[in-house]
Enzyme design. Sequence first.
Site, PDB file in Angstrom:
ATOM      1  N   ASN A   8     -38.993  -8.040  -7.968  1.00 61.69           N
ATOM      2  CA  ASN A   8     -37.882  -7.230  -7.138  1.00 61.69           C
ATOM      3  C   ASN A   8     -36.888  -6.958  -8.120  1.00 61.69           C
ATOM      4  OD1 ASN A   8     -36.056  -6.550  -5.431  1.00 61.69           O
ATOM      5  ND2 ASN A   8     -36.312  -8.190  -4.185  1.00 61.69           N
ATOM      6  N   ARG A  91     -41.232  -4.307  -5.623  1.00 65.81           N
ATOM      7  CA  ARG A  91     -40.684  -3.907  -4.280  1.00 65.81           C
ATOM      8  C   ARG A  91     -39.832  -2.588  -4.573  1.00 65.81           C
ATOM      9  NH1 ARG A  91     -35.047  -6.104  -2.284  1.00 65.81           N
ATOM     10  NH2 ARG A  91     -34.763  -4.913  -0.062  1.00 65.81           N
ATOM     11  N   HIS A 178     -35.313  -3.209   5.115  1.00 68.43           N
ATOM     12  CA  HIS A 178     -35.928  -4.500   5.623  1.00 68.43           C
ATOM     13  C   HIS A 178     -37.285  -4.346   6.113  1.00 68.43           C
ATOM     14  CE1 HIS A 178     -31.407  -5.822   6.464  1.00 68.43           C
ATOM     15  NE2 HIS A 178     -31.765  -6.062   5.350  1.00 68.43           N
ATOM     16  N   ARG A 237     -20.816  -5.042   5.166  1.00 69.80           N
ATOM     17  CA  ARG A 237     -20.855  -3.760   5.704  1.00 69.80           C
ATOM     18  C   ARG A 237     -20.520  -3.673   7.342  1.00 69.80           C
ATOM     19  NH1 ARG A 237     -26.997  -3.295   4.088  1.00 69.80           N
ATOM     20  NH2 ARG A 237     -26.784  -4.614   2.306  1.00 69.80           N
ATOM     21  N   GLU A 380     -40.732 -12.027   2.360  1.00 69.20           N
ATOM     22  CA  GLU A 380     -41.107 -10.818   1.870  1.00 69.20           C
ATOM     23  C   GLU A 380     -41.918 -10.593   0.664  1.00 69.20           C
ATOM     24  OE1 GLU A 380     -36.756 -10.401   2.309  1.00 69.20           O
ATOM     25  OE2 GLU A 380     -37.039  -8.324   2.616  1.00 69.20           O
TER      26      GLU A 380
END
Length: 394
Positions: A8, A91, A178, A237, A380
């Site tokens: 990743n 990823r 996601h 955010r 993940e």
Amino acid sequence: MQQILVLNSGSSSLKFQLFSMPEENVLCSGLIERIGSEDAKFKYKTNGETIKVVTPILNHRIALELLSKQLLDPETGTIKSPEDIDVVAHRVVHGGKEFSETIEITKSVKEKIKDLSSLAPLHNPANLEGIIVAESIFKNAKQVAVFDTAFHQTIPEHVYKYALPNKYSDKIRLYGFHGTSHKYVSEKALCLLGKKESKIITIHLGNGCSMSAIKNGVCIDHSLGFSPNAGLIMGTRSGDLDPTIIFYLAEKFNLTLNDLNTLLQKESGMLGLTGHGDLREIEALANQGDKACQLAIKMNTYRIKKYIGSYTAILNGLDAIVFTAGIGENSTVMRELICEDLDFLGIKLDILKNNERLKTVREINDENSKVKVFVIPTNEELEIAKETFDLIKE
Ligand code: ADP
């Protein structure tokens, strides 16, 4: 047996895990942070032992070369040569509408990932850099891309389209993010329910937060949109906003496009509301009576409830909700507030089960609850390794 190295690559970080598949054993794992600096941090875990090094790592090539010399196989006790790695799985954050599945990387796949950089300027260039460097180091390995957006490609047109003039709709649409996490936990939930014909809402609450409505294993709606700044209130955010606020901020406070971007991505959400981005601190302060922290938690859980209501409507029913990621797996307070007063939907939490501090898959609903409430730790990297293994074994 296949050795799959999951990578990743971020703009200044690199996470890795080496799996042996299909056993799903993690042979070693680690994280390199602050790539590009004189005091980058390299932390890796192997044989249960964690090793930390601070050393100059000026670019992704140096980072990957360093990592490639540490791939210890605990079964044989030897460092694996990069030539022994069968597959490197990357990823990739944005697959646009081009990629709905895991795919072996070719020249044209790399070109498309590059073309999609305008939609994910912080992520896709770093992901691509990781791919290019990995190809030159792990020379015998197949390179595979797993996209964060892929799971949401089943969302129908009337949901993914924004009500803008059609001439803009070629690229501007809901993509979602996601996806690997929502896929992983929803599949686990389907196993627990024992039937694929189920209506599920998955709630991923980490620094980034998102929800998906999943019908019979297929994603039909999702709270992140064109970018990862829509829907829920997140660590830094804002999530959903009336777009006119942006013009008002620009005009009244003289903010440039750049300022606005920083404001909405890095200075808003829980951080903007409370001065803290980490929910543990916010919960502790709220307990001590801090009004801003109490209000932020109320706003945050209120919005999640709103999404549960709307997703139950579009699913036309609900069998289970799933909490996952740092906050979803660990915050008993957030789960309790989110599930409070939802008994008319059939959601009833067992407070004692909710308060248990476990790290495992568990059911936390009351035995009379019509809807199951699961906590399912996300993974993940394992999902990426599984999808990659499924692709290459064919
Ligand atoms: P990322 O999106 O970066 O992968 P994580 O899934 O690790 O993030 O989630 C990070 C968030 O989880 C942080 O806001 C952190 O405060 C929160 N968190 C972790 N442990 C707990 C806990 N025990 N209680 C409340 N919040 C927690």
